[in-house]
Design a protein around this motif. Structure first.
Motif, PDB file in Angstrom:
ATOM      1  N   UNK A   1       0.834  -1.212   0.000  1.00  0.00           N
ATOM      2  CA  UNK A   1       0.000   0.000   0.000  1.00  0.00           C
ATOM      3  C   UNK A   1       0.868   1.261   0.000  1.00  0.00           C
ATOM      4  N   UNK A   2       2.026   1.190   0.681  1.00  0.00           N
ATOM      5  CA  UNK A   2       2.941   2.331   0.747  1.00  0.00           C
ATOM      6  C   UNK A   2       3.777   2.475  -0.528  1.00  0.00           C
ATOM      7  N   UNK A   3       3.458   1.643  -1.537  1.00  0.00           N
ATOM      8  CA  UNK A   3       4.112   1.677  -2.854  1.00  0.00           C
ATOM      9  C   UNK A   3       5.534   1.124  -2.860  1.00  0.00           C
ATOM     10  N   UNK A   4       5.856   0.299  -1.887  1.00  0.00           N
ATOM     11  CA  UNK A   4       7.098  -0.461  -1.963  1.00  0.00           C
ATOM     12  C   UNK A   4       6.860  -1.648  -2.895  1.00  0.00           C
ATOM     13  N   UNK A   5       7.919  -2.087  -3.574  1.00  0.00           N
ATOM     14  CA  UNK A   5       7.737  -3.233  -4.460  1.00  0.00           C
ATOM     15  C   UNK A   5       7.726  -4.542  -3.660  1.00  0.00           C
ATOM     16  N   UNK A   6       7.297  -5.595  -4.321  1.00  0.00           N
ATOM     17  CA  UNK A   6       7.149  -6.897  -3.662  1.00  0.00           C
ATOM     18  C   UNK A   6       8.474  -7.391  -3.098  1.00  0.00           C
ATOM     19  N   UNK A   7       9.558  -7.197  -3.843  1.00  0.00           N
ATOM     20  CA  UNK A   7      10.859  -7.676  -3.404  1.00  0.00           C
ATOM     21  C   UNK A   7      11.272  -7.021  -2.082  1.00  0.00           C
ATOM     22  N   UNK A   8      11.026  -5.712  -1.968  1.00  0.00           N
ATOM     23  CA  UNK A   8      11.407  -5.022  -0.726  1.00  0.00           C
ATOM     24  C   UNK A   8      10.537  -5.490   0.434  1.00  0.00           C
ATOM     25  N   UNK A   9       9.237  -5.651   0.196  1.00  0.00           N
ATOM     26  CA  UNK A   9       8.334  -6.127   1.250  1.00  0.00           C
ATOM     27  C   UNK A   9       8.788  -7.493   1.764  1.00  0.00           C
ATOM     28  N   UNK A  10       9.167  -8.379   0.834  1.00  0.00           N
ATOM     29  CA  UNK A  10       9.647  -9.708   1.228  1.00  0.00           C
ATOM     30  C   UNK A  10      10.993  -9.627   1.948  1.00  0.00           C
ATOM     31  N   UNK A  11      11.827  -8.660   1.559  1.00  0.00           N
ATOM     32  CA  UNK A  11      13.118  -8.470   2.232  1.00  0.00           C
ATOM     33  C   UNK A  11      12.910  -8.077   3.684  1.00  0.00           C
ATOM     34  N   UNK A  12      11.993  -7.137   3.923  1.00  0.00           N
ATOM     35  CA  UNK A  12      11.691  -6.696   5.287  1.00  0.00           C
ATOM     36  C   UNK A  12      11.169  -7.859   6.128  1.00  0.00           C
ATOM     37  N   UNK A  13      10.225  -8.602   5.585  1.00  0.00           N
ATOM     38  CA  UNK A  13       9.661  -9.731   6.320  1.00  0.00           C
ATOM     39  C   UNK A  13      10.724 -10.815   6.547  1.00  0.00           C
TER      40      UNK A  13
END
Length: 376
Positions: free
Chosen positions: A323-335
């Motif tokens: 929702x914050x417009x981060x890409x999928x790769x970054x979201x998965x990196x954070x998790x």
């Protein structure tokens, strides 16, 4: 109208620097600094959320889910608290849900990439100087700035992942400083997380880049394996504290029903007397202990909230990063960083994880768009 993001930015900078000097004055006594730093950061997280709070919009739905879970669980806890368990135990069990609630609240505050880079640089200078002093002057084997480095290094790791993901131009010396800090820390979980970030953020458009990326993965596996056997030092597996926590967890789950495996134990269920006795050193020699004594966030969450509870928390984080417009790769990196850290310590339950994701929220592509609209 006042600039909310700038207010939060200055509060963060002042707090980071002030607490750094508090830590320096504490010498080798971690306990003298840790409680104060944790409390200040908790206040900053809440303050940043309140200062930046925006009006109701569709993004508030995850926040409402978290808030409902907390309220419902607390009401059930109070109505069934015949054993007079401490409210603090309840708070610690649901702390990660509370942080998720704050993270998913809509905000109008934002900080620029440049401001975030300044924060990152200042943190690198303070961490490197304190770690070197601790190791080479005070002879502290596990250096720290604010608290135990397994926790505080998440701020640097998330910041590095952000800089890589958003193509922020950082000086090579800054990357060298980060690698030096991670090596000096002696934290195996931080070292594993750093290699994971490199694997996730390194471009693999060509064959050579792809080979390098998977070479990093292979090296990571080798290093983790080496670190594991090095920690054994010829001793039995059961002597490793994390293995002990896992064995206790498995013992507890043997008596769990299938429903409890998926949705967790009844609200604020203590571990068995046997488990508390086995972990008496970590439980303060108390006969009553709760999931916090297991240390690992992953184990604690499955015990309290089940596999579905853990999956829901991860899903809500992922959806909000998108929702914050981060890409999928970054979201998965954070998790991925959160899960890797959560195999050892409290991760999503830690104030340093919460502080890191609040920074990511304030500097998200969507938040930066607010700055551009404001200045246009």
């Amino acid at each position: 109208m006042y600039n909310r993001g700038r207010i939060i930015y200055f509060i963060l900078m002042i707090s980071f620097i002030w607490l750094y000097f508090i830590g320096l004055s504490s010498g080798t006594q971690l306990s003298n600094s840790r409680a104060g730093a944790n409390t200040v950061f908790e206040i900053i997280i809440i303050l940043a959320t309140l200062v930046g709070f925006s009006q109701y919009n569709k993004s508030i739905l995850p926040s409402l889910v978290c808030f409902s879970v907390i309220v419902f669980s607390y009401l059930v806890y109070e109505s069934n608290n015949v054993n007079n368990y401490k409210t603090l135990d309840f708070v610690l069990i649901y702390k990660s849900v509370f942080y998720l609630f704050l993270f998913t609240l809509p905000t109008r505050a934002s900080i620029t990439k440049q401001q975030y880079k300044y924060i990152y640089y200042i943190l690198l200078i303070m961490f490197l100087s304190k770690y070197m002093l601790s190791l080479f002057v005070f002879d502290v084997k596990r250096p720290w700035v604010y608290t135990e480095n397994n926790f505080e290094l998440m701020i640097l790791l998330f910041s590095f992942a952000y800089m890589k993901s958003q193509n922020v131009n950082i000086k090579p010396i800054a990357t060298i400083a980060l690698f030096s800090i991670i090596i000096l820390s002696g934290s195996r979980s931080a070292q594993g997380c750093l290699l994971f970030i490199i694997f996730m953020t390194f471009s693999s458009k060509s064959l050579s880049q792809t080979i390098f990326k998977y070479a990093v993965l292979l090296i990571s596996i080798i290093l983790v394996t080496f670190a594991f056997f090095d920690r054994l030092n010829g001793a039995d597996l059961s002597t490793i504290d994390r293995v002990l926590f896992l064995n206790v967890f498995l013992t507890e789950m043997q008596t769990a029903s299938l429903l409890e495996v998926f949705v967790g134990k009844p609200i604020i269920t203590p571990l068995s007397i046997y488990s508390c006795d086995v972990l008496s050193y970590y439980a303060g020699h108390n006969t009553l202990c709760f999931s916090m004594v297991l240390h690992s966030y992953v184990l604690r969450t499955i015990y309290d909230h089940g596999i579905l509870g853990l999956a829901l928390i991860l899903y809500l984080y992922f959806k909000h990063f998108k929702y914050l417009n981060y890409d999928t790769n970054f979201a998965l990196t954070v998790l991925g960083i959160g899960i890797l850290n959560g195999l050892s310590v409290s991760s999503f339950n830690s104030v340093y994880f919460a502080l890191s994701i609040i920074l990511l929220k304030l500097s998200a592509p969507q938040s930066i768009a607010i700055i551009k609209r404001r200045n246009s």
